[in-house]
Design an enzyme around this catalytic site. Structure first.
Site, PDB file in Angstrom:
ATOM      1  CD  GLU A 163      -9.320  -7.159  -3.654  1.00  0.00           C
ATOM      2  OE1 GLU A 163      -9.313  -6.565  -2.693  1.00  0.00           O
ATOM      3  OE2 GLU A 163      -9.904  -7.180  -4.673  1.00  0.00           O
ATOM      4  CE  LYS A 189      -3.685  -1.314   5.187  1.00  0.00           C
ATOM      5  NZ  LYS A 189      -3.975  -2.020   6.456  1.00  0.00           N
ATOM      6  CE  LYS A 217       0.373  -1.213   4.561  1.00  0.00           C
ATOM      7  NZ  LYS A 217       0.486  -2.504   5.254  1.00  0.00           N
ATOM      8  CG  ASP A 270      -1.659   0.570   7.785  1.00  0.00           C
ATOM      9  OD1 ASP A 270      -0.627  -0.085   6.830  1.00  0.00           O
ATOM     10  OD2 ASP A 270      -2.725   0.025   7.866  1.00  0.00           O
TER      11      ASP A 270
END
Length: 440
Positions: A131, A207, A107, A203
């Site tokens: 994914e 995303k 990511k 984080d």
């Protein structure tokens, strides 16, 4: 049947090792579903001697992941190294430039370089699948990119970090401090030795940047995301939320507004009736508001070797079947330049915890400052001093009284200006605690 699809895997940590095992275990089923065998042919990792419980002797070993990415003996390069620069970026770029499809769970790499990598993939006519980069085993990328093409999406939001959700769930259930829950999360392997990336919200921001691009057809704009972590959340806040009918979750939220796309990561009070409020522990959840399906919530494991490997193998099977969607739903050249909605323009309800100096005129001054900014109050709760159910008394300064305000919808700018004025008046003993409310 077509020739086998030969895979090279860079990174043999928990996820990489699980990918190799999963492909081996599901070999017959994958072959039947894809019309061709899928086999891991080569791997790369930092340490060759480490025992990973894999039959590495039958696989070709590469010390350099870039060399693996360019190797003519593989058809697909799987990057599970991590990091937005260094070997991960170099290897993915090398694979795409060599005309090889790439599957990644990275990511950070996508949030920083996703549009450039998408352009390279499209130029080479190969897939760039990711994914596993968002919400682990939850198929949110395919849902946004393929399953909801008939929808106009207005909002996408979710619990995207299992570490934070675990900590907040434990704090709420057991009345523990943030520090105690973090220490336990580290002991159980849910949090890193340096947890800043998780608990600071970064984080989740990476995303969210990916989800925003998929949902709204814009270029990734990670720099536009307003980011707050969970380190300032106290048991008293969680107890107050519970009494008021809410739970506190760290959410990543992207919303289409008249001013542009609003992206934010912060602790959020959500009504207990909301599906996302029921998601506890290390589980992830993503909710989508769209015109045709209206509301859709996907819930599942956001991390872990097997769950993340499931998403990686799903991406590989798409390549085996010859399915190659544009990485971000539309060709990179057609991604819109993002119009940033300023955080100051955000409109919603707020939870405000004040430590109010206990002297005449304080309550009136607070009410006046709120009224000056046209802020309407839904409720006011004045707590007694001493022990508060579920946590220590938030008013730690002698001679102060803890007061909790719940506002109706107002702007970020208004609430900040009102609180700044209250502090200047001298009636507030500590920096106010402010948590935004996300309605269903």
């Amino acid at each position: 049947m077509q020739a086998p699809l030969k895979i090279g895997v860079a990174g043999l940590g928990t996820v990489g090792a699980s990918v190799v095992r999963l492909i081996d275990r599901r070999a017959n089923a994958l072959s039947a579903a894809c019309g061709r065998a899928i086999t891991v042919q080569a791997v790369s990792a930092r340490s060759r001697g480490r025992d990973r419980g894999l039959p590495l002797e039958r696989l070709r070993w590469f010390d350099d992941p870039v060399a693996l990415a360019r190797d003519p003996g593989i058809d697909v390069f799987v990057e599970l190294i991590g990091g937005e620069e260094g070997p991960a970026r170099e290897a993915v770029t090398a694979a795409l430039d060599a005309g090889k499809p790439v599957v990644t769970a990275n990511k950070a790499l996508l949030a920083r370089h996703g549009v450039d990598l998408a352009r390279r993939a499209e130029k080479a006519g190969v897939a760039l699948n990711f994914e596993a980069a968002v919400a682990g085993g939850v198929p949110i990328v395919k849902t946004l990119r393929e399953g909801l093409l008939g929808n106009t999406i207005e909002r996408v939001y979710g619990i995207l970090n299992g570490t934070c959700n675990y900590i907040l769930s434990r704090m709420e259930a057991e009345g523990l401090s943030f520090e105690a829950c973090l220490k336990d999360a580290q002991r159980l392997g849910y949090a890193e030795a340096d947890p800043t990336f998780d608990v600071g919200g970064f984080d989740t921001a990476h995303k969210l940047a990916i989800l925003t691009s998929l949902a709204f057809g814009t270029e990734i704009d990670a720099e536009a995301i307003h980011v707050e972590g969970i380190t300032q959340i106290t048991p008293a806040d969680l107890a107050a939320a519970d009494e008021l009918g809410y739970r506190i979750k760290l959410l990543g939220v992207a919303t289409r507004t008249e001013a542009g796309v609003e992206q934010r990561v912060h602790p959020t009070m959500v009504p207990k009736s909301a599906p996302i409020a029921q998601v506890n522990g290390v589980t992830n959840a993503v909710a989508i508001d769209a015109d045709a399906v209206q509301e859709l919530t996907l819930v599942g494991p956001g991390a872990g070797g097997e769950a993340t490997a499931s998403a990686v193998v799903g991406d590989i099977t798409d390549i085996a079947r010859g399915f190659r969607p544009a990485p971000f739903g539309v060709p990179a050249a057609e991604l819109a330049k993002p119009a940033r909605a300023p955080m100051q323009a955000h409109k919603g309800g707020y939870y405000v915890r004040l430590s109010v100096v206990d002297r005449p005129g304080a309550a009136a001054a607070i009410a006046t400052r709120m009224a000056e900014r046209a802020i309407s109050l839904e409720s006011i709760v004045q707590r007694r001093k001493g022990r508060v159910h579920g946590g220590d008394d938030p008013a730690k300064v002698a001679g102060s009284v803890p007061v909790i305000l719940i506002t109706y919808a107002t702007t970020e700018a208004a609430i900040r200006a009102a609180l700044e004025a209250m502090m200047s008046d001298g009636y507030i003993a500590e920096t106010p605690q402010t948590i935004r409310i996300e309605r269903e």
